[in-house]
Design a protein around this motif. Structure first.
Motif, short mmCIF file in Angstrom:
data_model
loop_
_atom_site.label_atom_id
_atom_site.label_comp_id
_atom_site.label_asym_id
_atom_site.label_seq_id
_atom_site.Cartn_x
_atom_site.Cartn_y
_atom_site.Cartn_z
N UNK B 145 0.71 -1.02 0.19
CA UNK B 145 0.08 0.03 0.10
C UNK B 145 0.72 1.17 0.02
N UNK B 146 2.18 1.10 0.26
CA UNK B 146 2.68 2.28 0.57
C UNK B 146 4.29 2.29 0.11
N UNK B 147 4.47 3.05 -1.12
CA UNK B 147 5.74 2.83 -1.46
C UNK B 147 6.97 3.35 -0.61
N UNK B 148 8.29 2.68 -0.42
CA UNK B 148 9.08 3.14 0.33
C UNK B 148 8.89 3.13 1.78
N UNK B 149 7.90 2.03 2.14
CA UNK B 149 7.45 1.88 3.60
C UNK B 149 8.73 1.27 4.33
N UNK B 150 9.01 2.30 5.40
CA UNK B 150 10.15 1.62 6.33
C UNK B 150 9.58 1.20 7.47
N UNK B 151 10.73 0.41 8.23
CA UNK B 151 10.53 -0.37 9.44
C UNK B 151 11.53 -0.29 10.42
N UNK B 152 11.41 -0.43 11.50
CA UNK B 152 12.74 -0.51 12.46
C UNK B 152 12.45 -1.43 13.26
N UNK B 153 13.55 -2.30 13.65
CA UNK B 153 13.69 -3.45 14.45
C UNK B 153 14.50 -3.18 15.64
N UNK B 154 13.93 -3.17 16.99
CA UNK B 154 14.72 -2.81 18.00
C UNK B 154 14.78 -4.31 18.86
N UNK B 155 15.97 -4.86 18.55
CA UNK B 155 16.08 -6.17 19.00
C UNK B 155 16.02 -6.51 20.41
N UNK B 156 16.69 -5.50 20.95
CA UNK B 156 16.73 -5.38 22.66
C UNK B 156 15.34 -5.68 23.44
N UNK B 157 14.41 -4.52 22.76
CA UNK B 157 13.03 -4.75 23.11
C UNK B 157 12.29 -5.37 22.53
N UNK B 158 12.65 -6.13 21.52
CA UNK B 158 11.84 -7.21 20.86
C UNK B 158 10.66 -6.63 19.96
N UNK B 159 10.96 -5.56 19.39
CA UNK B 159 9.68 -4.49 18.67
C UNK B 159 10.00 -4.26 17.18
N UNK B 160 9.04 -4.55 16.26
CA UNK B 160 9.08 -4.12 15.01
C UNK B 160 8.15 -3.23 14.81
N UNK B 161 8.48 -1.86 14.37
CA UNK B 161 7.51 -0.87 14.11
C UNK B 161 7.65 -0.42 12.63
N UNK B 164 4.56 3.90 8.65
CA UNK B 164 3.34 4.04 7.83
C UNK B 164 2.67 5.30 8.17
N UNK B 165 1.69 5.71 7.40
CA UNK B 165 0.98 6.70 7.83
C UNK B 165 0.47 6.95 9.22
N UNK B 166 0.06 5.80 10.01
CA UNK B 166 0.27 5.90 11.11
C UNK B 166 1.12 4.66 11.81
N UNK B 167 2.03 4.92 12.84
CA UNK B 167 2.92 3.89 13.14
C UNK B 167 2.45 2.64 13.81
N UNK B 168 2.62 1.35 13.42
CA UNK B 168 2.26 0.18 14.05
C UNK B 168 3.31 -0.64 14.72
N UNK B 169 3.28 -0.96 15.73
CA UNK B 169 4.54 -1.80 16.48
C UNK B 169 4.09 -3.21 16.64
N UNK B 170 4.70 -4.15 16.45
CA UNK B 170 4.71 -5.60 16.79
C UNK B 170 5.55 -5.98 17.80
N UNK B 171 5.15 -6.74 18.69
CA UNK B 171 6.02 -7.42 19.81
C UNK B 171 6.55 -8.93 19.05
N UNK B 172 7.74 -9.19 19.15
CA UNK B 172 8.18 -10.66 18.77
C UNK B 172 8.94 -11.23 19.87
N UNK B 173 8.90 -12.68 19.82
CA UNK B 173 9.44 -13.43 20.58
C UNK B 173 10.90 -13.55 19.81
N UNK B 174 12.06 -13.84 21.03
CA UNK B 174 13.47 -13.93 20.41
C UNK B 174 14.00 -15.02 21.28
N UNK B 175 14.53 -16.17 20.70
CA UNK B 175 15.33 -16.95 21.61
C UNK B 175 16.47 -16.16 22.53
N UNK B 176 16.38 -16.01 23.83
CA UNK B 176 17.48 -15.20 24.58
C UNK B 176 18.78 -15.45 24.18
#
Ligand code: SF4
Lengths: 470, 212
Positions: B145-161, B164-176
C-alpha cells in the motif's frame, strides 16, 4: 525416568549445560565435503585455530565431481579449485580424505556407513542437510551450516538447543513393490515440508523393523524433507549384522567392539518413554508415491490424479498454481499421461547396492524407451564395484542406460549432469525444488523400481500392476 | 560478527511460502571457496531471465524495493539444503532482517523459518522475526500500500515498528541465547572455547574407541 532413543544419545553427549540455555554437545564423527567446508577451513586459518580432532574428521568429494570418464580431470576451473582446496585442507590438517580416484570415494552419506564411520549411539554431523541418513543406525546425525562446520573443527562440539521428539510408527506390512522411499514420501505428504521442524523423528513399527539397513537409510535420508532435525531408528540385530558384515575399517575391534555392542543394545527407547508427538501410518495401505510439484510434500499415490488448487493441505492455491505452472501440469491429469525425458537413478537416497539391484531387476532383458535418457549413478566406488561383480552394469547398459562413476550427479546438477529447461525427469533423489536438477528442469521423485519401470514405458506406470511393457 | 541492535530500512515483499535455499542461491554459485560475492546471485533463477537480463516480473526487482534491507515473506522460509551460502547471499544483497509467519499450534504448527537456515542466520547477524499470520498479512498490505515503507527493528526490546501513515508496532519473541549473541556480536567458537577444560574432561570419560 523412561527415556527415548534420542534422550539416551543426547544425555551421553552433553559436555555441559551453558548459561544461555543451550547445551554443549560432543561430536563423535564429522564428515566433510568440498562444497560446504572451504570457508570453514579458511576461518580457522584466519583465527589461527587448529582442527581439534583430525582423526574424527572424514572427507570425500561428491557434489562437484564429474561421474563420466572425464572424472579424473575436472574441466570446470571453479569446481577444480574447490576440489583442490579440500585436498590441501585435509593434507594440512591430517584429515582422512577419500578423493577422486580413491577406491572409497563416494557420496558422503553412502561411504560413512560403508566404512563403519557410522555406527550406533554416536553423534555425527556434516555440512549437508541429508546427514539425517545416518540416523538409520540409531546415531544422532544432522546437517549443519558452514559456521558450525568451523565450530566442530575447532572444538569437536556444537552448541545446541534440545529438540523435541516425534515418533512415527509404521504398522503392518508393505505391499509388494512398495518401498521405504514410498514410506517416507507418504509421511512428508501428510505432515508437509515443515511439519517436523524442531523435532527428531524416531521411525518404528513392524514395517520399519522389517527393512534392511539400506532401506532404513532411505527413510532417514528424507527426514529433513519433513523439516526434522534428524531421523532415528533403534539399532537391532539387522543393524549389528550390517555393521559387522564386511571389512568396515572404522568399526571398533575385539573387546572394544563387544563393549560397544552391549551399549548399542541398551539404546532402543524404553517401552514407556514419552514422545512430544506421535503419528501412526498403516504401511499396508501405502501405494507407490510420485511427487507432482516443486516441494517434496507435493506428492500423490501413483494412481491418483494431479490435485486441484484447493486440494493440497498445507499449500495455498497460489503456491499450488505456481507449482503446476512450473511443472507443466494440469489439475486432474493422470501422471501416466506425461511423457518423461530423463530417468535418474542415484543420489544419497537411492544409490546403494540394493537400490541398483531393484532397478536392475525391472530393467533385466528390457530396453528403455527410445526418447528417454537413462542415467545410473552408484553412490560410491564400492557400490559400483559390487554392482559390476554382480553383472548389474551389463543389465543397465543393455537397457540403454549410461553407467557412471560415483557422485551426487544429477541430484543437484552441480557437475555436468543436468536437465535442460522444461525437461521432465523421474528421479530417485530427494528434492524436486525448482531448478534442482538444472534450471527450468522438472523433477518427479520416485523409488528406484518406479524409476526403472518409467524408463522402459517412457512415462510413469503403476509398478504394482505393470506387466513390464509386454 | 557485527553486533545487531536496531535497524531501520525499507521493507520488501516476497509472497511465497516454502522458499528453499536452492532458490535463494542456486548450486552453480556454491563452487566458490570464498565467503563473499554471493549478493548479486540471490534468488538468481527468479531475479534474472535465461539470457541473464533482469526479470521485470520478479517482485523484488521493482524499482521501489531497490534500497530495501528488510524482507517479509511466508512460512517455512529457507527450507531444504543446509548451504550457509543462502544466508551469505541475502546478507550481501543487503538484507538485515527477514520476517515470516508461523502458523497453527501443537501438531499443526508450521514455523516461519526452517531450522538450519534460521541457525545460519544467527551466525551471520541476520535477524529472523516470526509473527502470526494475521500480523504478517498486515505487513504485506502495508508494504503493497505504501511505496518506500520503512520499518525499524529494535532487538533489545523485541519490537518491530512500521513507519506508515500511522505507526504500528509488533512485539516478537526471540530466543534469549541468540538475542544476546546478536546484540553483542559474539563469536560462537570463542565462547565455546571458554569451556575447553570441560571438553577435555569429557573426552577422558567418553568411549575411547571412537578415536581409532
Ligand atoms: S546426493 Fe544429492 S542430496 Fe545427497 S549429498 Fe549429494 S547433492 Fe546432497
Amino acid at each position: 525416568m523412561a527415556k527415548t532413543l534420542f534422550d539416551k544419545i543426547w544425555d551421553r553427549h552433553v559436555v555441559r549445560e551453558l548459561p544461555d540455555g543451550t547445551s554443549l554437545i560432543y561430536i563423535d564423527r564429522h564428515l566433510v565435503h568440498e562444497v560446504t567446508s572451504p570457508q570453514a577451513f579458511e576461518g580457522l586459518r584466519l583465527t589461527g585455530r587448529k582442527v581439534r580432532h583430525p582423526e574424527l574428521t572424514f572427507s570425500t568429494m561428491d557434489h562437484n565431481v564429474p561421474t563420466d570418464d572425464t572424472r579424473l580431470t575436472i574441466k570446470d576451473p571453479i569446481s577444480k579449485a574447490q576440489v583442490e582446496a579440500l585436498e590441501t585442507n585435509c593434507k594440512e590438517n591430517g584429515i582422512h580424505l577419500y578423493g577422486i580416484g580413491d577406491d572409497h570415494q563416494g557420496i558422503v552419506h553412502v561411504i560413512g556407513p560403508e566404512m563403519g564411520i557410522t555406527v550406533p549411539g554416536l553423534t555425527l554431523v556434516c555440512g549437508d542437510s541429508h546427514t539425517s541418513t545416518h540416523g538409520a543406525f540409531g546415531t544422532l546425525a544432522f546437517g549443519i551450516g558452514t559456521s558450525e562446520v568451523e565450530h566442530v573443527l575447532a572444538t569437536q562440539t556444537l552448541r545446541q538447543k534440545k529438540p523435541k521428539t516425534f515418533k512415527v510408527e509404521y504398522t503392518g506390512k508393505l505391499s509388494p513393490h512398495v518401498h521405504s522411499k514410498d514410506m517416507v514420501l507418504k509421511l512428508i505428504g501428510i505432515i508437509g515440508t515443515a511439519g517436523a521442524t524442531g523435532s527428531v523423528f524416531e521411525f518404528c513399527g513392524e514395517a520399519v523393523e522389517a527393512l534392511s539397513m539400506e532401506a532404513r537409510m532411505t527413510i532417514c535420508n528424507m527426514a529433513i524433507e519433513g523439516g526434522a532435525k534428524a531421523g532415528l531408528i533403534a539399532p537391532d540385530q539387522t543393524t549389528i549384522d550390517y555393521v559387522l558384515a564386511e571389512d568396515r575399517p572404522f568399526v571398533p575391534k575385539g573387546e572394544e567392539l563387544e563393549k560397544a555392542i552391549e551399549e548399542w543394545k541398551k539404546l532402543p527407547s524404553d517401552p514407556d518413554a514419552k514422545f512430544d508427538r506421535t503419528l501412526v501410518i498403516d504401511a499396508s495401505k501405502i501405494a507407490p508415491q510420485v511427487s507432482w510439484g516443486t516441494s517434496p510434500g507435493m506428492v500423490i499415490d501413483v494412481d491418483l490424479p494431479v490435485p486441484g488448487l484447493d486440494d493440497v493441505p498445507g499449500y495455498s492455491a497460489g503456491d499450488v498454481q505456481k507449482a503446476l505452472d512450473y511443472m507443466g501440469l494440469e489439475a486432474g491429469q493422470a501422471l501416466a499421461d506425461c511423457k518423461l525425458d530423463t530417468v535418474f537413478i542415484g543420489s544419497c537416497t537411492n544409490s546403494r547396492i540394493e537400490d541398483l539391484r531393484r532397478a536392475a531387476k525391472v530393467l533385466d532383458g528390457k530396453k528403455k524407451a527410445d526418447h528417454i535418457k537413462l542415467l545410473v549413478v552408484p553412490g560410491s566406488q564400492q557400490v559400483r564395484k559390487q554392482a559390476e561383480a554382480e553383472g548389474l552394469d551389463k543389465i543397465f547398459t543393455a537397457a540403454g542406460a549410461e553407467w557412471r562413476w560415483a557422485g551426487c550427479s544429477m541430484c543437484l546438477a552441480m557437475n555436468p549432469d543436468k536437465l535442460a529447461p522444461q525437461e521432465r525427469c523421474a528421479s530417485t533423489s530427494n528434492r524436486n525444488f525448482e531448478g534442482r536438477q538444472g534450471a527450468g528442469g522438472r523433477t518427479h521423485l520416485v523409488s528406484p523400481e518406479m524409476a526403472a519401470a518409467a524408463a522402459v514405458a517412457g512415462h510413469f506406470v503403476d509398478i504394482r500392476t505393470w506387466n513390464g511393457g509386454n | 560478527m557485527e553486533a545487531f541492535t536496531t535497524h531501520r530500512g525499507i521493507l520488501a515483499p516476497l509472497d511465497r511460502a516454502n522458499v528453499d535455499t536452492d532458490q535463494i542461491i542456486p548450486k552453480q554459485f556454491l563452487k566458490s571457496i570464498a565467503r563473499t560475492g554471493f549478493g548479486p546471485s540471490a534468488f538468481f533463477d527468479w531475479r534474472y531471465v535465461l539470457n541473464g537480463d533482469v526479470n521485470p516480473d520478479f517482485e523484488l526487482n521493482a524499482p521501489r524495493y531497490e534500497k530495501r534491507s528488510l524482507l517479509v515473506t511466508r512460512n517455512n522460509f529457507g527450507c531444504g539444503s543446509s548451504r550457509e551460502h543462502a544466508v551469505w547471499a541475502l546478507a550481501q544483497d543487503g538484507y538485515k532482517v527477514i520476517i515470516a509467519p508461523y502458523r497453527g499450534e501443537g501438531d499443526d504448527y508450521i514455523p516461519g523459518f526452517a531450522d538450519i537456515f534460521k541457525n545460519n542466520c544467527s551466525k551471520n547477524g541476520v535477524v529472523t522475526i516470526e509473527l502470526s499470520e494475521a500480523e504478517v498479512e498486515t505487513i504485506f498490505k502495508a508494504v503493497y500500500g505504501e511505496e518506500g515503507l520503512e520499518a525499524t527493528v529494535d532487538l533489545e526490546n523485541q519490537k518491530l515498528t512500521l513507519h506508515g501513515e500511522s505507526e504500528v508496532t509488533f512485539d516478537f519473541e526471540y530466543d534469549p541465547s541468540v538475542k544476546n549473541k546478536l546484540l553483542k556480536g559474539l563469536d560462537d567458537i570463542e565462547e565455546s572455547l571458554l569451556y575447553l577444560d570441560d571438553i577435555k574432561e569429557f573426552e577422558t570419560k567418553h568411549a575411547t574407541w571412537i578415536h581409532q
